[in-house]
Design a protein around this motif. Sequence first.
Motif, PDB file in Angstrom:
ATOM      1  N   ASN A 204       0.827  -1.195   0.000  1.00  0.00           N
ATOM      2  CA  ASN A 204       0.000   0.000   0.000  1.00  0.00           C
ATOM      3  C   ASN A 204       0.864   1.249   0.000  1.00  0.00           C
ATOM      4  OD1 ASN A 204      -1.422   2.291   1.740  1.00  0.00           O
ATOM      5  ND2 ASN A 204      -3.054   1.112   0.759  1.00  0.00           N
ATOM      6  N   PHE A 205       1.932   1.209   0.796  1.00  0.00           N
ATOM      7  CA  PHE A 205       2.820   2.367   0.870  1.00  0.00           C
ATOM      8  C   PHE A 205       3.499   2.605  -0.488  1.00  0.00           C
ATOM      9  CE2 PHE A 205       6.486   4.925   1.778  1.00  0.00           C
ATOM     10  CZ  PHE A 205       6.036   5.783   2.761  1.00  0.00           C
ATOM     11  N   TYR A 207       2.392   1.814  -3.355  1.00  0.00           N
ATOM     12  CA  TYR A 207       1.385   2.280  -4.312  1.00  0.00           C
ATOM     13  C   TYR A 207       1.146   3.784  -4.149  1.00  0.00           C
ATOM     14  CZ  TYR A 207      -3.178   2.930  -6.489  1.00  0.00           C
ATOM     15  OH  TYR A 207      -4.220   3.397  -7.255  1.00  0.00           O
ATOM     16  N   LYS A 208       1.059   4.235  -2.897  1.00  0.00           N
ATOM     17  CA  LYS A 208       0.740   5.644  -2.646  1.00  0.00           C
ATOM     18  C   LYS A 208       1.970   6.553  -2.716  1.00  0.00           C
ATOM     19  CE  LYS A 208      -3.544   5.319  -0.030  1.00  0.00           C
ATOM     20  NZ  LYS A 208      -4.314   5.808   1.136  1.00  0.00           N
ATOM     21  N   GLN A 209       3.139   6.006  -2.389  1.00  0.00           N
ATOM     22  CA  GLN A 209       4.381   6.802  -2.391  1.00  0.00           C
ATOM     23  C   GLN A 209       5.461   6.058  -3.179  1.00  0.00           C
ATOM     24  OE1 GLN A 209       5.084   9.788  -1.231  1.00  0.00           O
ATOM     25  NE2 GLN A 209       3.244  10.287  -0.074  1.00  0.00           N
ATOM     26  N   LEU A 313      -2.120   1.431   8.344  1.00  0.00           N
ATOM     27  CA  LEU A 313      -2.135   2.358   7.215  1.00  0.00           C
ATOM     28  C   LEU A 313      -2.884   3.650   7.543  1.00  0.00           C
ATOM     29  CD1 LEU A 313      -2.698  -0.301   4.434  1.00  0.00           C
ATOM     30  CD2 LEU A 313      -0.658   1.130   4.702  1.00  0.00           C
ATOM     31  N   TRP A 317      -1.146   7.367   7.112  1.00  0.00           N
ATOM     32  CA  TRP A 317      -1.659   8.418   6.253  1.00  0.00           C
ATOM     33  C   TRP A 317      -2.431   9.498   7.025  1.00  0.00           C
ATOM     34  CZ3 TRP A 317       1.366   7.710   2.618  1.00  0.00           C
ATOM     35  CH2 TRP A 317       1.605   6.458   2.069  1.00  0.00           C
TER      36      TRP A 317
END
Length: 319
Positions: A204-205, A207-209, A313, A317
Amino acid sequence: MRVVALVPGGIGDQILFFPTLDNLKRNYPNAQIDVVVEPQSKAAYQVSKSVHEVLAFDFKDRNSLADWGNLVGTIRDREYDVAIAVKQSWLVGLLLWLTGIPIRIGYQGKGSVFLTHTVPFKPSQYRAEVYHDLLQPLGINTPLPELAVNVPKPDIEWAQKEQKRLGVDETGYVLINGCSGQLSQAKEPDKIYPVQNWQQVIQNFQYKQPDMPVVVIKGANDEQFVRSLLESSPGIKVTTPDNLGQLTAIIAGANLMLSTDSAALQLSVAVQTYTIVLFGPTDPGKLLPKNDKFLGIKSPTGKTADISPNTVLEKIWGG
């Protein structure tokens, strides 16, 4: 003045005792301060700035009377003026009485009859505060100093080279401290966060960063843990510090560290790196100071494994 502190416990316990040692040295700059710690905890003092000598004694071992006698003799020969006992214990209290040290400080309770000065034991406090109370009989009533370490220059230089090797010296990085080795799983299973949960968090990290590298700390028993993470997220990078100084230096360079409950979280507090810690059975307030940089997530069941990746998560965030 010559001072000896008996400090059973792991590396994290030793680092939480650093503010007490530092404040003692600040108030008595000419004091020689020694500590008696378990052999596996000696490494903590690689990053201490206040301790003169570290003596090893395995408090948890089935020590014979001869072993305890040898420790008494070793301490007595050094002619200390002050002794500080960090653990409530009849045996440790008796040991200090036998050494003949004139000022013997500890907590009220077990073994305190053998001490000359005692303070109330307040286990619900932040652990570093609990330790710091032991300075009151010496007339030190100043606030608890921030936890701090002294990283050797070669270890700082190693970290700088390591960041270049990993290609993160200009981008910054997020550090993962999973401590999921076989030894950890055998000794403290409630503190382990499953590899599949870490995989979800990391993916997830990424993907976002996508431009922020993720670096995983590989400990002595983390081979399988790291291999599993690399299979699911090939883009992660791996660092393997050889000692506590190198570990501290690589933590200091991170933008954020995600960690389970381990000694490394205390190093992160000491170098003021933003840290999110996953706690199982332990109350975060006992191991983290009140500071927005350090966020504890407490498991609803007492098992770290039961903290959902989504909860982690949300803290990353939103926290």
